[in-house]
Each structure stands twice: as C-alpha cells, then as structure tokens.
Design an enzyme around this catalytic site. Structure first.
Site, PDB file in Angstrom:
ATOM      1  N   ASP A  53     -13.106  16.433  39.846  1.00 14.93           N
ATOM      2  CA  ASP A  53     -13.114  17.682  40.621  1.00 14.93           C
ATOM      3  C   ASP A  53     -12.730  17.473  42.087  1.00 14.93           C
ATOM      4  OD1 ASP A  53     -13.732  19.094  38.409  1.00 14.93           O
ATOM      5  OD2 ASP A  53     -15.802  19.550  38.963  1.00 14.93           O
ATOM      6  N   GLY A  54     -12.944  16.252  42.598  1.00 16.58           N
ATOM      7  CA  GLY A  54     -12.513  15.983  43.983  1.00 16.58           C
ATOM      8  C   GLY A  54     -10.999  16.108  44.085  1.00 16.58           C
ATOM      9  N   HIS A  55     -10.281  15.486  43.138  1.00 19.61           N
ATOM     10  CA  HIS A  55      -8.816  15.608  43.139  1.00 19.61           C
ATOM     11  C   HIS A  55      -8.401  17.073  42.960  1.00 19.61           C
ATOM     12  CE1 HIS A  55      -9.173  11.365  41.408  1.00 19.61           C
ATOM     13  NE2 HIS A  55      -8.496  11.194  42.521  1.00 19.61           N
ATOM     14  N   ARG A 205     -14.095   5.724  39.550  1.00 14.51           N
ATOM     15  CA  ARG A 205     -14.842   4.516  39.164  1.00 14.51           C
ATOM     16  C   ARG A 205     -16.245   4.834  38.648  1.00 14.51           C
ATOM     17  NH1 ARG A 205     -11.553   2.158  43.580  1.00 14.51           N
ATOM     18  NH2 ARG A 205     -10.327   0.483  42.642  1.00 14.51           N
TER      19      ARG A 205
END
Ligand code: PAF
Length: 299
Positions: A53-55, A205
C-alpha cells in the site's frame, strides 16, 4: 506478457491511456520522448516491485499530478551488497501489474538486468556526505547503486515529477541532492510512510518475517513512539531520546539494532540537541530481516 485482469473497485483510478508494459529500455525512452513531444506531463514511480500500500499511495499521488504515470519494476542488483538478499528479494510481477493498473498507472517499465547494465558498465553516481552515514555506512555501495539506477530510470522515462516514500528517508535525501547537484530537472515528491494498523511500516521485506518476528517487528515503531513521547514531554537531548528508543526496542528479544541515530533532517549530520528538525533513523534486524523506520522530530 499478458496481465492479470482485475475487477474495478471503489478505489480504482482510471488510466488515461491504454495500459502498456515495456521491457526494452530503448522502447521506453522512445515512448517517453513521444509523450513529451505531445506536451504531456510525465510522473514516474520507481520501485523494486512486490508492491504494497505504500507503493500504491505513490501511484495514486502520481495519478493526481500528471497526465501519464509510469511505474518502474526493477530489482536493481547494484544496490545490494554481496551478502544481502538480492536472490530472495520478493518478486510478484503479475500481482504488481494488476495493482499498477488498478491504481492508475499508464505504463509499466519492467526491464531485465542485462538490458539495464551492459557488459562492462563502469559509471556510477556518488553522492558524498549524505550517503556516508546510516544505511550508507552499513551497506557500502548501496547509495551509488540507487543514485545510478534512479538516474538511468529518469533518463529512460523522462519524467517531470518522481515519487518516493519517506520510509527510505536517507534515499530520498540522496536523490533530492543528486537531482539538484546534477540539474536533472525532475521534481522530487516525498510521500508519508504508510503503516499497518498496528504501526509497522509497510515494506516488501515484511514478507520475510515469521509470525513471531512480525509481532517483534513492532519494536521499531514502538521505539520511535517512545522517543517521540519523550520529545513531546520536552526532552531535547539526543542521548536521552536515543536511550528511550533503545530501551523500548530492547523489549523485543528478536530485535537487534543495526543503527539508531538522531541526525539533522536536511544534512544528516549528527545532532546533540534537537533545535531544528531532526530525524530519528533506525535499522533493526528482526531475526535475519533488516527493517528500517524513522520519524522526524520538529521542535
Ligand atoms: O526504493 C526502492 O524501491 C529502490 O531503492 C529504488 C528507488 C526503486 C531504486 O532501485
């Protein structure tokens, strides 16, 4: 390669052009030059894939700021050290392409290593002071790899604006300085860290973590919260703020601090007292997985 069809949902953002996947760097460059010739504003979101979700927040922000959104998916070997996780870095190209379409990307640029780095490639970009401490010290050569590939991606995609996450705080600082120093003419936009509901910063990661390590990985956000609580209570001494974070992280037996430092938020120089914005930056091993996180403390 065909992409997985994805049903639209309420959060979908429409692509403005038919979605394209380009793998050849020369084709990417030619396409970007055409788009520029047509007067379109190009945004690029460089990633190593395994999108979370960050991307997706970067893609959505890009969609709102440009006519054409290019997502790059490339696990860049030159930014990994010899004993790091290049071989096992999570890869999910079909899933990434589906998410890219859903979040409004127009083009996915997915090059292969040999087309990005010709045999005998020997040119690297070095950002000096900003790239030295923190991850630069722990991962020698990492930021030369990042700066070089980001420059190559900028050359190939010809963006007006590029989006990066603030979780990689030092990477963002290095890229901003490189763009300024080399007159690359790309606007760099940093986007806030996106966290899981319990506070863990999203990272590709995180997929490495066992269920127990996933719980213990909260040591990072708890450490930041402990330092921030002390800061909010008036503490300005760097050693005391770092001690608060360290004590909190120590509560997780699987967590081992790689670095934990308080540095000037612009120059990344060490600070003894917080008198202007400072970043509390950390890298912590949870089991074998190295995670990073940070928080900016603003007096
Ligand atoms: O942040 C990343 O995912 C990578 O370091 C980047 C900027 C895509 C360069 O490979």
């Amino acid at each position: 390669m065909p992409t997985t069809p994805v049903a639209a949902d309420a959060g979908d953002l429409p692509s403005r052009l038919p979605f394209e996947i380009l793998r050849d760097p020369r084709a990417m460059r030619a396409r970007a030059e055409d788009l520029r010739r047509d007067g379109l504003r190009i945004a690029v979101v460089p990633t190593m894939g395994s999108l979370h979700d960050g991307h997706l927040s970067l893609l959505r922000a890009a969609r709102a700021r440009a006519d054409v959104v290019i997502l790059t998916l490339f696990v860049n070997p030159t930014q990994f050290g010899p004993s790091e996780d290049l071989a096992r870095y999570p890869r999910d190209e079909d899933g990434d392409l589906a998410k890219a379409r859903r979040c409004g990307a127009d083009i996915a640029f997915v090059p292969e290593v040999p087309t990005m780095y010709a045999a005998g490639a020997q040119t690297f970009i070095e950002v000096r002071e900003l790239a030295r401490p923190l991850c630069g010290e722990k991962r020698p050569g990492h930021f030369a790899g990042v700066a070089t590939v980001v420059t190559k991606l900028f050359n190939l995609t010809q963006p007006h604006v590029a989006f990066f996450g603030e979780k990689d705080f030092q990477q963002l600082a290095v890229i901003r300085r490189m763009v300024r120093d080399l007159d690359q003419g790309v606007e760099i936009v940093g986007m806030p860290i996106v966290r899981e509901p319990d506070g863990l910063a999203m990272s590709s990661r995180n997929a490495y973590l066992s269920p127990d390590e996933r719980t213990q990985a909260l040591a990072l956000s708890h450490g930041l919260a402990a330092a921030e609580a002390a800061f909010t209570a008036g503490e300005r001494d760097a050693a005391a703020l770092l001690a608060a974070a360290t004590a909190s992280i120590a509560a997780a037996p699987a967590a081992r601090i790689d670095y934990l430092e308080l540095r000037d938020a612009d120059e990344l120089t060490p600070v003894d007292r917080v008198t202007r914005p400072a970043v509390l930056a950390m890298a912590v091993f949870v089991g074998r997985t190295r995670l990073i996180d940070n928080r900016v403390l603003r007096p």
